[in-house]
Design a protein around this motif. Structure first.
Motif, PDB file in Angstrom:
ATOM      1  N   ALA A 205       0.828  -1.209   0.000  1.00 29.76           N
ATOM      2  CA  ALA A 205       0.000   0.000   0.000  1.00 29.76           C
ATOM      3  C   ALA A 205       0.861   1.258   0.000  1.00 29.76           C
ATOM      4  O   ALA A 205       0.575   2.224  -0.717  1.00 29.76           O
ATOM      5  N   ILE A 206       1.924   1.255   0.793  1.00 29.79           N
ATOM      6  CA  ILE A 206       2.818   2.418   0.850  1.00 29.79           C
ATOM      7  C   ILE A 206       3.436   2.679  -0.513  1.00 29.79           C
ATOM      8  O   ILE A 206       3.481   3.814  -0.994  1.00 29.79           O
ATOM      9  N   VAL A 207       3.927   1.616  -1.155  1.00 35.57           N
ATOM     10  CA  VAL A 207       4.540   1.757  -2.477  1.00 35.57           C
ATOM     11  C   VAL A 207       3.514   2.250  -3.494  1.00 35.57           C
ATOM     12  O   VAL A 207       3.786   3.170  -4.289  1.00 35.57           O
ATOM     13  N   ALA A 208       2.320   1.650  -3.476  1.00 35.54           N
ATOM     14  CA  ALA A 208       1.287   2.008  -4.451  1.00 35.54           C
ATOM     15  C   ALA A 208       0.868   3.469  -4.313  1.00 35.54           C
ATOM     16  O   ALA A 208       0.811   4.211  -5.298  1.00 35.54           O
ATOM     17  N   PHE A 209       0.577   3.883  -3.095  1.00 31.28           N
ATOM     18  CA  PHE A 209       0.135   5.267  -2.887  1.00 31.28           C
ATOM     19  C   PHE A 209       1.283   6.257  -3.056  1.00 31.28           C
ATOM     20  O   PHE A 209       1.063   7.395  -3.476  1.00 31.28           O
TER      21      PHE A 209
END
Length: 224
Positions: free
Chosen positions: A96-100
């Protein structure tokens, strides 16, 4: 008052259901903060690429920004989770951190690019004429001025990023929104948990606006 207390007890206190909200809030804050840092780093690099004279770097940066801005956040999250990290054991929180962060980077890039191009070209020429290397001039002269101009736009981007993390539930991550929805499914009462989640998001976004507003006012005072 008795009715309000009963609703709070039924939805949150009983069986420690409030922990879904607290744990979800912690995950939401972690994602938002880490993704904001990652997005800022990516955005600055891509902005420099879009303003670069290197055609390959400029083409790559432009393509990245167009892909990010032209596709929905949820689709990007699912692609990164199921396709890019689908065969790995990377934790969902990191996904999620990478995606956002990647998503935010595309928007930050345009904000930073606009800030850089708003600075008078004579500033760079003057710095270069004094013997200052390009990187140093960009960092200490151009970016310093650009940051003051783009701070309000960055504030809006970080607020948007915080709210966009609410789709983390699509990869079964128990963020704030997902935690409220879990309570809703347990109690069959959509009002209290979902309105509570909305109120928490409102407090967080107002807190971001307050912090960045204080920073902006301090920068104006120091500039004067």
């Amino acid at each position: 008052m008795d009715g309000l207390y009963n609703a709070i007890y039924k939805n949150f206190i009983r069986d420690d259901r409030y922990m879904y909200i607290l744990n979800g809030l912690k995950i939401t804050i972690i994602i938002a903060l880490a993704a904001a840092v990652l997005g800022m780093v990516i955005g600055v690099v891509m902005a420099l690429g879009k303003t670069s004279k290197n055609k390959i770097f400029k083409a790559l940066a432009s393509t990245y920004v167009e892909l990010i801005r032209g596709t929905p956040t949820v689709v990007q999250l699912l692609i990164i989770y199921y396709i890019i990290f689908g065969s790995t054991a990377v934790p969902k929180l990191m996904v999620a951190i990478v995606a956002f962060g990647i998503n935010s980077g595309g928007y930050v890039a345009e904000i930073v690019r606009a800030g850089i191009q708003a600075v008078d070209k004579g500033q760079m020429e003057a710095a270069r004429s004094l013997g200052m290397p390009y990187g140093m001039a960009m960092r200490h002269i151009i970016m310093a001025q650009a940051f003051r101009n783009i701070l309000p736009a960055l504030t809006n981007e970080f607020i948007t990023l915080l709210k966009e993390t609410s789709v983390s539930g699509f990869i079964a991550l128990d963020d704030l929104t997902k935690g409220a929805d879990i309570i809703r499914s347990m109690t069959f009462d959509p009002y209290t948990p979902l309105l509570t989640a909305a109120a928490i998001y409102l407090v967080l976004t107002n807190l971001i606006s307050f912090i960045f507003g204080k920073i902006e006012r301090r920068m104006r005072i120091s500039e004067q």
